[in-house]
Design a protein around this motif. Structure first.
Motif, PDB file in Angstrom:
ATOM      1  N   ASN A  47      -3.730  -3.747   6.305  1.00 21.06           N
ATOM      2  CA  ASN A  47      -2.346  -3.888   6.651  1.00 21.06           C
ATOM      3  C   ASN A  47      -1.713  -5.354   5.710  1.00 21.06           C
ATOM      4  O   ASN A  47      -1.863  -6.579   6.130  1.00 21.06           O
ATOM      5  CB  ASN A  47      -2.598  -4.719   8.383  1.00 21.06           C
ATOM      6  N   ILE A  48      -1.595  -5.126   4.336  1.00 16.07           N
ATOM      7  CA  ILE A  48      -1.262  -6.112   3.764  1.00 16.07           C
ATOM      8  C   ILE A  48       0.278  -6.272   3.960  1.00 16.07           C
ATOM      9  O   ILE A  48       1.203  -5.090   3.951  1.00 16.07           O
ATOM     10  CB  ILE A  48      -1.554  -5.984   2.357  1.00 16.07           C
ATOM     11  N   LEU A  49       1.081  -7.702   3.395  1.00 17.79           N
ATOM     12  CA  LEU A  49       2.470  -8.104   3.565  1.00 17.79           C
ATOM     13  C   LEU A  49       2.931  -7.605   2.079  1.00 17.79           C
ATOM     14  O   LEU A  49       2.355  -8.150   1.398  1.00 17.79           O
ATOM     15  CB  LEU A  49       2.576  -9.225   4.271  1.00 17.79           C
ATOM     16  N   VAL A  50       4.367  -7.651   2.115  1.00 13.15           N
ATOM     17  CA  VAL A  50       4.356  -6.931   0.420  1.00 13.15           C
ATOM     18  C   VAL A  50       4.853  -9.090   0.127  1.00 13.15           C
ATOM     19  O   VAL A  50       4.091  -8.821  -1.189  1.00 13.15           O
ATOM     20  CB  VAL A  50       5.800  -6.604   0.662  1.00 13.15           C
ATOM     21  N   TYR A  51       5.043  -9.525   0.433  1.00 13.84           N
ATOM     22  CA  TYR A  51       5.418 -10.810  -0.511  1.00 13.84           C
ATOM     23  C   TYR A  51       4.104 -11.857  -0.754  1.00 13.84           C
ATOM     24  O   TYR A  51       3.738 -12.352  -1.547  1.00 13.84           O
ATOM     25  CB  TYR A  51       6.438 -11.947   0.898  1.00 13.84           C
TER      26      TYR A  51
ATOM     27  N   ARG B 168       2.081   8.210   6.506  1.00 14.87           N
ATOM     28  CA  ARG B 168       1.263   7.296   7.692  1.00 14.87           C
ATOM     29  C   ARG B 168       2.718   7.089   8.276  1.00 14.87           C
ATOM     30  O   ARG B 168       3.300   5.731   8.915  1.00 14.87           O
ATOM     31  CB  ARG B 168       0.429   6.395   7.634  1.00 14.87           C
ATOM     32  N   GLY B 169       3.363   8.146   8.108  1.00 13.09           N
ATOM     33  CA  GLY B 169       5.035   7.523   9.519  1.00 13.09           C
ATOM     34  C   GLY B 169       6.163   8.207   8.330  1.00 13.09           C
ATOM     35  O   GLY B 169       6.045   8.499   7.033  1.00 13.09           O
ATOM     36  N   CYS B 170       7.470   8.380   8.338  1.00  9.59           N
ATOM     37  CA  CYS B 170       8.794   8.800   7.932  1.00  9.59           C
ATOM     38  C   CYS B 170       9.244   7.489   7.624  1.00  9.59           C
ATOM     39  O   CYS B 170       9.141   6.494   7.222  1.00  9.59           O
ATOM     40  CB  CYS B 170       9.892   9.907   8.939  1.00  9.59           C
ATOM     41  N   THR B 171      10.860   8.223   7.422  1.00  8.04           N
ATOM     42  CA  THR B 171      11.916   7.233   6.931  1.00  8.04           C
ATOM     43  C   THR B 171      11.647   6.026   7.757  1.00  8.04           C
ATOM     44  O   THR B 171      12.295   4.959   7.894  1.00  8.04           O
ATOM     45  CB  THR B 171      13.237   7.726   6.884  1.00  8.04           C
ATOM     46  N   SER B 172      12.371   6.393   9.312  1.00  4.70           N
ATOM     47  CA  SER B 172      11.658   5.047  10.440  1.00  4.70           C
ATOM     48  C   SER B 172      10.775   4.425  11.037  1.00  4.70           C
ATOM     49  O   SER B 172      10.701   2.802  10.666  1.00  4.70           O
ATOM     50  CB  SER B 172      12.715   6.062  11.787  1.00  4.70           C
ATOM     51  N   GLY B 173       9.812   5.722  11.087  1.00  4.99           N
ATOM     52  CA  GLY B 173       8.268   4.733  10.941  1.00  4.99           C
ATOM     53  C   GLY B 173       7.420   3.865  10.236  1.00  4.99           C
ATOM     54  O   GLY B 173       7.301   2.818   9.824  1.00  4.99           O
ATOM     55  N   ALA B 174       8.048   4.138   8.826  1.00  6.17           N
ATOM     56  CA  ALA B 174       6.781   3.633   7.572  1.00  6.17           C
ATOM     57  C   ALA B 174       7.817   2.720   7.165  1.00  6.17           C
ATOM     58  O   ALA B 174       7.833   1.950   6.837  1.00  6.17           O
ATOM     59  CB  ALA B 174       6.636   5.031   6.934  1.00  6.17           C
ATOM     60  N   ALA B 175       9.275   3.483   6.233  1.00  4.63           N
ATOM     61  CA  ALA B 175      10.281   2.422   5.861  1.00  4.63           C
ATOM     62  C   ALA B 175      10.477   1.870   6.468  1.00  4.63           C
ATOM     63  O   ALA B 175      10.383   0.405   5.856  1.00  4.63           O
ATOM     64  CB  ALA B 175      10.320   3.934   4.943  1.00  4.63           C
ATOM     65  N   LEU B 176      11.081   1.889   6.972  1.00  2.85           N
ATOM     66  CA  LEU B 176      13.284   0.991   7.957  1.00  2.85           C
ATOM     67  C   LEU B 176      11.413   0.138   8.165  1.00  2.85           C
ATOM     68  O   LEU B 176      11.988  -1.103   8.176  1.00  2.85           O
ATOM     69  CB  LEU B 176      13.490   1.724   8.674  1.00  2.85           C
ATOM     70  N   SER B 177      10.728   0.726   9.505  1.00  3.91           N
ATOM     71  CA  SER B 177       9.985  -0.550  10.395  1.00  3.91           C
ATOM     72  C   SER B 177       9.476  -1.188   9.469  1.00  3.91           C
ATOM     73  O   SER B 177       8.960  -2.361   9.943  1.00  3.91           O
ATOM     74  CB  SER B 177       9.521  -0.130  11.375  1.00  3.91           C
ATOM     75  N   GLY B 178       8.271  -1.100   8.376  1.00  2.87           N
ATOM     76  CA  GLY B 178       7.734  -1.233   7.512  1.00  2.87           C
ATOM     77  C   GLY B 178       8.148  -2.607   7.046  1.00  2.87           C
ATOM     78  O   GLY B 178       7.421  -3.442   7.017  1.00  2.87           O
ATOM     79  N   MET B 179       9.783  -2.045   6.337  1.00  2.08           N
ATOM     80  CA  MET B 179      10.054  -2.960   5.783  1.00  2.08           C
ATOM     81  C   MET B 179      10.890  -4.689   6.842  1.00  2.08           C
ATOM     82  O   MET B 179      10.821  -5.894   6.272  1.00  2.08           O
ATOM     83  CB  MET B 179      11.790  -3.273   5.394  1.00  2.08           C
ATOM     84  N   ALA B 180      10.836  -4.201   7.828  1.00  2.00           N
ATOM     85  CA  ALA B 180      11.158  -5.568   8.354  1.00  2.00           C
ATOM     86  C   ALA B 180      10.367  -5.992   9.407  1.00  2.00           C
ATOM     87  O   ALA B 180      10.262  -6.866   9.535  1.00  2.00           O
ATOM     88  CB  ALA B 180      11.885  -4.206  10.090  1.00  2.00           C
ATOM     89  N   VAL B 181       8.703  -5.455   9.333  1.00  2.83           N
ATOM     90  CA  VAL B 181       7.805  -6.502   9.481  1.00  2.83           C
ATOM     91  C   VAL B 181       7.141  -7.050   8.096  1.00  2.83           C
ATOM     92  O   VAL B 181       5.943  -7.556   7.518  1.00  2.83           O
ATOM     93  CB  VAL B 181       6.523  -5.969  10.071  1.00  2.83           C
ATOM     94  N   MET B 182       7.846  -6.679   7.059  1.00  6.26           N
ATOM     95  CA  MET B 182       7.371  -6.594   5.560  1.00  6.26           C
ATOM     96  C   MET B 182       6.095  -6.169   5.234  1.00  6.26           C
ATOM     97  O   MET B 182       5.011  -6.868   4.306  1.00  6.26           O
ATOM     98  CB  MET B 182       7.892  -8.520   5.365  1.00  6.26           C
ATOM     99  N   SER B 183       5.623  -5.200   5.455  1.00  3.57           N
ATOM    100  CA  SER B 183       4.629  -4.896   4.994  1.00  3.57           C
ATOM    101  C   SER B 183       4.947  -4.087   3.283  1.00  3.57           C
ATOM    102  O   SER B 183       5.998  -3.157   3.191  1.00  3.57           O
ATOM    103  CB  SER B 183       4.213  -3.650   5.982  1.00  3.57           C
TER     104      SER B 183
END
Lengths: 176, 397
Positions: B154-158, A135-150
């Protein structure tokens, strides 16, 4: 191990580039409520192509049918397609300004250009499959996901880079 | 305020913005050197860690920005797209992408910038992506179960780790800085060169690290709006008694009969208790769900008085305070003595026996009230309050 000589002098300081990229991502989320992406645009392109070439098949195969159900506006009129067109233009402008334009097949010293193209093509196939499954690549899943802390963002990041390190040894001939 | 889409910015403008953002994205990627597969692959062999530096700096910058914006109330994080976690498919997909990265030397976004400046290997990679997605699409029926397994939402890491948001953000910032220092050393050793940063650059790096650590530390004290509100309720609900007035059962009955349109009655008991019996016209928002974004518009209506009730007054008071803290309508009251007393004395007022303790007038009022509220309940019977669906933004790859 003989490291390749790479001229770094012409590139932007990586931390500065990181801050800029972070601010672009932040602006994206602030304006559009969603992160950056890439592989989704290719998905739209694949679906649109299949719909144009084999409409009957697109109606029956579940993957394509699902896509048209969730994208009522139609294939290419999607956020990520417009964004990726922008990436193409932005990359072109940057290459033009910094004098990096030109046809070039970049590969490690130990392999032929043909081997490099086959490896690049195979890598693309794997990234295509993996990005759909994940469900997404380095930008969509990893980078953007980390920014929203998913959690998904952090899992994707660890899986992609962890796997890269795990396989790196076996394919070192490609690069060093 | 944010996100600006879809309330402030429409869909077509959003596409133009997508294009402009893409230009900035592509320009930055190319300037950082992400158009070179050999630089990208350097991450895995230790000769060039540019990917790690740019990637982590960007993730931490955007994360910090979001926390600050949400703390200031400029963006509603509950509306933005959070990519869902499907554990199995995320891990297997990630493993496949990692192998693709080693073979291909690109990821999808970087291959586009590389192709834009004429890299032939990037074009081969792009054709590969196209083929790969087609293969995935065609074999979708076979892997559908894998694709949808391990759905954690849609879980959050923290939250998964059970630490406060700010603490996690601070930890990630420190971890990123540590990774930058360690990988710089590895890179110098593998490339066999002395570390060549000028004193000026070193001073700048030290300053940047200082700023990042300070911001990261401040984030610990920036809880999101919801947890801030919950905290206030937990610590100060006893003091709220003076601010939030109680309403007597007869007063509420009178208001329901005469002025039903001016009040919003909120039942914060569980759905099961509500199902059994409730005061006519009440909306059921169980206490635990009060923070959900879907209720905000309903509870913000300033033309009405919001009246909260529960089985006990303590829960009602906490709910009313929480609602005020979340920025809802400040005109709030709570029902004194709770639902059960209201139920016994008004809704099911015993009309067969005379009540010696009550004055004649009050007894008459309650007899009438019971009848009128029964009529009201019958009238309101089928109708439920329409809750405006808040549009959560869809995104993802």
């Amino acid at each position: 191990m003989r490291p390749p000589q790479i001229d770094r002098s012409n590139y932007m300081n990586p931390y500065l580039a990181g801050v800029l990229l972070g601010l672009i991502l932040l602006a994206t989320i602030f304006i559009s409520g969603r992160g950056l992406g890439a592989s989704g645009a290719f998905k739209s392109l694949v679906v649109t192509t299949v719909e144009a070439v084999a409409p009957a098949h697109a109606e029956n195969a579940p993957f394509f049918a699902n896509y048209s159900k969730t994208h009522a506006e139609g294939g290419l009129k999607s956020w990520l397609v417009f964004e990726i067109l922008g990436v193409l233009v932005g990359g072109f402008l940057s290459g033009l300004i910094s004098g990096r334009m030109g046809f070039k097949n970049e590969h490690g010293p130990g392999i032929s250009g043909r081997t490099r193209l086959i490896a690049a093509f195979s890598g693309g196939i794997l990234f295509g499959i993996g990005s759909q499954l994940g469900r997404g690549c380095t930008s969509g899943a990893a980078l953007s996901g980390m920014a929203v802390m998913s959690s998904a963002g952090f899992i994707a990041m660890m899986a992609i880079f962890g796997s890269g390190y795990a396989f790196a040894y076996f394919f070192r001939k490609l690069w060093i | 305020m944010g996100p600006l889409v879809p309330e402030i910015i429409g869909n077509n403008l959003n596409l133009i913005i997508a294009f402009l953002i893409g230009i900035a994205f592509g320009y930055t990627l190319e300037q950082a050197g992400f158009s070179s597969s050999r630089r990208l692959a350097g991450l895995f062999y230790g000769y060039d860690f540019v990917v790690l530096r740019v990637f982590f700096t960007a993730a931490v910058t955007a994360m910090m920005g979001l926390i600050v914006l949400s703390f200031l109330g400029w963006i509603r994080l509950d509306l933005i797209y959070i990519n869902p976690t499907f554990l199995t498919s995320a891990i297997i997909g990630g493993l496949i992408m990692g192998l693709g990265f080693i073979l291909g030397g690109f990821c999808p976004g970087t291959s586009v910038t590389a192709a834009a400046i004429g890299k032939i290997d990037a074009i081969a990679f792009l054709v590969g992506i196209f083929t790969g997605i087609f293969i995935f699409a065609e074999s979708f029926p076979l892997i559908r179960d894998l694709y949808t397994s391990g759905n954690l939402g849609n879980i959050l890491v923290y939250e998964s780790l059970g630490v406060p948001r700010g603490v996690f953000a601070f930890g990630l910032t420190v971890l990123a800085i540590a990774a930058f220092i360690v990988t710089s050393r590895i890179e110098s050793r593998i490339n066999g060169e002395e570390r060549t940063e000028s004193p000026l650059l070193r001073r700048r790096y030290s300053a940047a690290v200082g700023v990042a650590v300070v911001i990261g530390f401040v984030l610990i004290f920036m809880p999101d709006k919801t947890s801030r509100a919950l905290n206030t309720v937990e610590n100060h609900w006893q003091d709220a008694g003076q601010k939030i007035k109680k309403m007597d059962k007869d007063e509420l009955a009178m208001m329901l009969i005469n002025d039903e349109n001016r009040l919003l009655l909120v039942d914060v008991r569980s759905a099961g208790e509500f199902e059994q019996s409730h005061i006519p016209l009440a909306v059921n928002i169980p206490f635990g769900k009060l923070t959900d974004v879907q209720w905000r518009n309903l509870l913000k209506d300033r033309r009405k008085t919001n009246i909260f009730y529960a089985t006990d007054t303590e829960t009602a008071l906490k709910a009313a305070l929480l609602s005020v803290e979340l920025g809802d309508n400040g005109d709030v009251r709570i029902l004194d003595e709770g639902f059960d007393v209201f139920n016994r004395e008004i809704l099911t007022f015993d009309v067969s026996n005379p009540h010696e303790k009550l004055s004649v007038d009050l007894e008459q009022f309650r007899r009438d009230a019971r009848l009128k509220l029964e009529e009201l309940a019958a009238r309101a019977g089928g109708t439920t309050v329409q809750v405006k669906e808040v549009r959560k933004i869809k995104g993802g790859c």
